[in-house]
Write a protein that holds these residues in place. Structure first.
Motif, mmCIF file in Angstrom:
data_model
loop_
_atom_site.group_PDB
_atom_site.id
_atom_site.type_symbol
_atom_site.label_atom_id
_atom_site.label_comp_id
_atom_site.label_asym_id
_atom_site.label_seq_id
_atom_site.Cartn_x
_atom_site.Cartn_y
_atom_site.Cartn_z
ATOM 1 N N PHE A 383 1.049 -1.723 0.465
ATOM 2 C CA PHE A 383 -0.005 0.052 0.228
ATOM 3 C C PHE A 383 0.625 1.309 0.249
ATOM 4 O O PHE A 383 0.366 2.022 -0.676
ATOM 5 N N TYR A 403 -5.144 4.634 5.140
ATOM 6 C CA TYR A 403 -3.471 4.185 5.219
ATOM 7 C C TYR A 403 -3.627 3.261 6.793
ATOM 8 O O TYR A 403 -3.888 1.814 6.646
ATOM 9 N N ILE A 406 -5.906 0.570 6.774
ATOM 10 C CA ILE A 406 -5.633 -1.211 6.639
ATOM 11 C C ILE A 406 -4.381 -1.819 7.458
ATOM 12 O O ILE A 406 -4.457 -2.514 8.002
ATOM 13 N N TRP A 407 -3.229 -0.892 7.995
ATOM 14 C CA TRP A 407 -2.177 -1.502 8.331
ATOM 15 C C TRP A 407 -2.985 -2.391 9.733
ATOM 16 O O TRP A 407 -2.915 -3.094 10.296
ATOM 17 N N VAL A 410 -4.538 -5.540 9.137
ATOM 18 C CA VAL A 410 -3.659 -6.580 8.050
ATOM 19 C C VAL A 410 -3.101 -7.134 9.024
ATOM 20 O O VAL A 410 -2.808 -7.910 9.314
#
Length: 646
Positions: A383, A403, A406-407, A410
């Motif tokens: 990303f 961002y 998403i991290w 994950v």
């Protein structure tokens, strides 16, 4: 899926030769009388190469005309050359030009004289190989001769990145090299290959020599290709060509989207969705040659290892190379050398001390777990490239909070995987949780907890180089806290302030002429910051050095700040375009700023900090990447003192 993958890999590994070797562009002007002209553009294409017509979905050949006042286009551009039709399963129907491509465009001149610019965008390809998509600038003088503007003299290129970034990349390359060793494609081959050398060489001494050669050839096979590409570009076109290629790789949306997709595909492979392998004939051919014996046989054994391990090392090599494409000559070579030495070293060590082989853990399900963990890491790192494209082109789809979200997701999923709550197709059943997996899970969940405050403005300084700038965060509880803005400017007063921002709530400019004009009014020196959206070192400097209270105080009260982005794709008004000494017209904000940095200061890497006084005088020695806060404060103070003493 394999066809898509190999297409993407082909684009990533384009040849870095000069474009003029494959396509030579020529121009001709026909005067038809009464102010009517025909602009003729012709491409001479080398044997075996082709360019695409306007119907290709990704890299069509296009011509964009820039018309001054008094000039109009008459009809559409005519393509006169024969097109070879192509029907492709992936791209559909399109055409190719081979040998030559001829285009004509009629124009009407209403005044005495003018210059019409034509920007040709194209990509040259041959069987299994393509150059980078590129642009060719052509200019037609119609009517009376128009005087050309003088251009600045180009200086020698200097390195502004600093040694710290290179050492960081070397360390990262070593870590990836160690990670590659414990993948299922590589780990089982360590005892197998070392035992082969020890048993088949006739004596332990000769076996050790052969194993050392084996390790040397592995390093050579990983390092030599990237070194050859960079050296060829440097010899053919000089440092500027090499820098342009890596600048394009680092900032253009095409390679960044491709890199993102490559990371996602490799991650899916690591998760077990499919297996990525090189063509079997290539591996078999190399394996056959390895049986010849002697040095040649050892070389082909090393080549076989490199090819067989591709499905595991390919994503890792891509990570190393992509992250080192910062526009410098040595960084990609040195980082790949560090990776390959780390990767090859165990084969040599175990050959010298074969008894150590007995202490290695046996192959098993834990190797697949390593692949899955690397898959999660690939998703997170991928990303970054989408983020670079988003910032450079101002798409606004991957702001800091998106961002971070998403991290967080994950790495939370990675933590659950380590605890055994998530299983993939090739995972073995985990009957109990080992101490090692528990320790890793604790580390991962701790990292997630560290990330969460960043959603509300925590600086997360240790990750500053990987995250979008804090100015993209919509809900920032820390914004403008403790920062004094003394430069009495508003968003409406400052050019490009609607899309560009300074960190930590600082106020400043993004156009040097405007900054110099304001500096003259307030009688302050100008702090010029050559930066970039995709510059990892720039974000790290801003997060770890600029954030210091002493630095913020000096920048806020003693300087007029001007941030010049060298990778921004914003198109400037025609009056602000710059023509280089080779006739290329620079139209984007980033290209104009990068050209100024190169011609004025001889630099093409960021960050680069210049303190400028009156009459464009450089007051102290400019400074690049260096995380020493005390030295940066001294740099700023010396600039203020030099300005007052002039």
């Amino acid at each position: 899926m394999r066809k898509i993958l190999f297409f993407i890999l082909a684009l990533v590994s384009f040849t870095a030769l000069a474009q003029d070797e494959q396509v030579i562009w020529q121009q001709e002007l026909k005067d038809n009388g009464n102010g009517n002209y025909t602009l003729v553009i012709k491409a001479e294409i080398a044997d075996g190469w082709h360019i695409y017509d306007g119907t290709h979905p990704f890299t069509p050949t296009t011509i964009q005309f820039t018309l001054p006042d008094g000039v109009t286009l008459e009809g559409e551009t005519r393509a006169l050359s024969k097109v070879k039709p192509v029907q492709d399963e992936f791209f559909g129907s399109y055409g190719e030009y081979e040998g030559e491509a001829l285009f004509e465009q009629d124009v009407k001149l209403g005044g005495e004289g003018a210059v019409v610019d034509a920007l040709v965008s194209y990509q040259a390809c041959t069987e299994g190989n393509c150059t980078a998509p590129t642009e060719k600038q052509l200019s037609f003088e119609i009517g009376k001769k128009v005087a050309a503007e003088p251009v600045a003299e180009v200086k020698a290129v200097k390195d502004a990145a600093g040694s710290g970034s290179l050492w960081a990349m070397i360390l990262e390359a070593i870590i990836w090299g160690l990670a590659a060793l414990v993948t299922p494609c590589v780990f089982p081959m360590i005892p197998m290959t070392v035992s082969f050398f020890m048993k088949g060489s006739g004596s332990p001494t000769k076996g050790r020599i052969n194993a050392a050669l084996y390790g040397f050839f592995i390093v050579l096979l990983y390092t030599l290709p990237i070194a050859a590409i960079i050296v060829i570009t440097r010899l053919v076109g000089g440092g500027a060509v090499t820098a342009d290629i890596f600048q394009w790789l680092a900032t253009h949306w095409i390679p960044n989207i491709i890199f993102f997709l490559v990371f996602m595909i490799f991650a899916a492979s690591f998760f077990g969705a499919f297996e990525i392998t090189l063509p079997s004939w290539l591996v078999n051919k190399s394996d056959e040659n390895s049986e010849k014996g002697g040095i040649a046989g050892i070389f082909f054994m090393a080549l076989t290892l490199v090819l067989v391990s591709f499905s595991c090392t390919g994503p890792i090599i891509g990570s190393v190379l992509i992250k080192s494409t910062a526009g410098e000559f040595w960084n990609p070579i040195v980082t790949m050398l560090a990776f390959s030495i780390t990767f090859a070293l165990p084969f040599t060590i175990f050959a010298f001390f074969p008894s150590v082989l007995k202490k290695l853990p046996k192959s098993g399900g834990w190797l697949n777990s390593v692949k899955v963990v690397l898959g999660f890491v690939e998703v997170a790192l991928g990303f970054k490239f989408l983020s670079v494209a988003d910032q450079v082109y101002h798409w606004g789809i991957l702001d800091r909070e998106v961002y971070l979200a998403i991290w967080i997701v994950v790495f939370t999923l990675l933590g659950f995987y380590l605890l055994g709550k998530i299983r993939f197709a090739h995972d073995s059943e985990m009957k109990h949780l080992s101490v090692g997996r528990l320790a890793l899970a604790i580390g991962v969940f701790s990292f997630v907890v560290y990330l969460i405050p960043g959603m509300w403005g925590a600086p997360l300084e240790k990750l500053s180089g990987y995250l979008p700038p804090q100015s993209t965060l919509d809900f920032d509880l820390t914004r403008n806290r403790g920062v004094v803005a003394t430069q009495n400017t508003t968003t409406q007063d400052v050019k490009y302030a609607d899309v560009l921002h300074l960190p930590h709530g600082l106020q400043g400019f993004f156009d040097l002429a405007q900054a110099e004009e304001y500096a003259a009014k307030v009688d302050k020196p100008v702090f010029i910051d050559f930066t970039g959206h995709g510059c990892v070192n720039c974000r790290e400097m801003e997060a770890r050095v600029w954030s210091d209270p002493a630095v913020l105080e000096i920048l806020s009260n003693e300087y007029v700040i001007c941030a010049l982005y060298t990778d921004d794709k914003m198109t400037l008004p025609q009056s602000e375009w710059v023509t280089t000494d080779n006739g290329t017209v620079l139209k984007s904000l980033g290209k104009v700023n990068a050209h100024y940095a190169l011609t004025r200061f001889g630099v093409n890497a960021q960050p680069y900090y210049v303190i400028q006084g009156k009459n464009e005088q450089v007051l102290v020695e400019p400074r690049g990447y260096n995380l020493d806060v005390a030295q940066f404060v001294e740099f700023l103070k010396s600039g203020v003192e030099a300005y007052r003493n002039k």
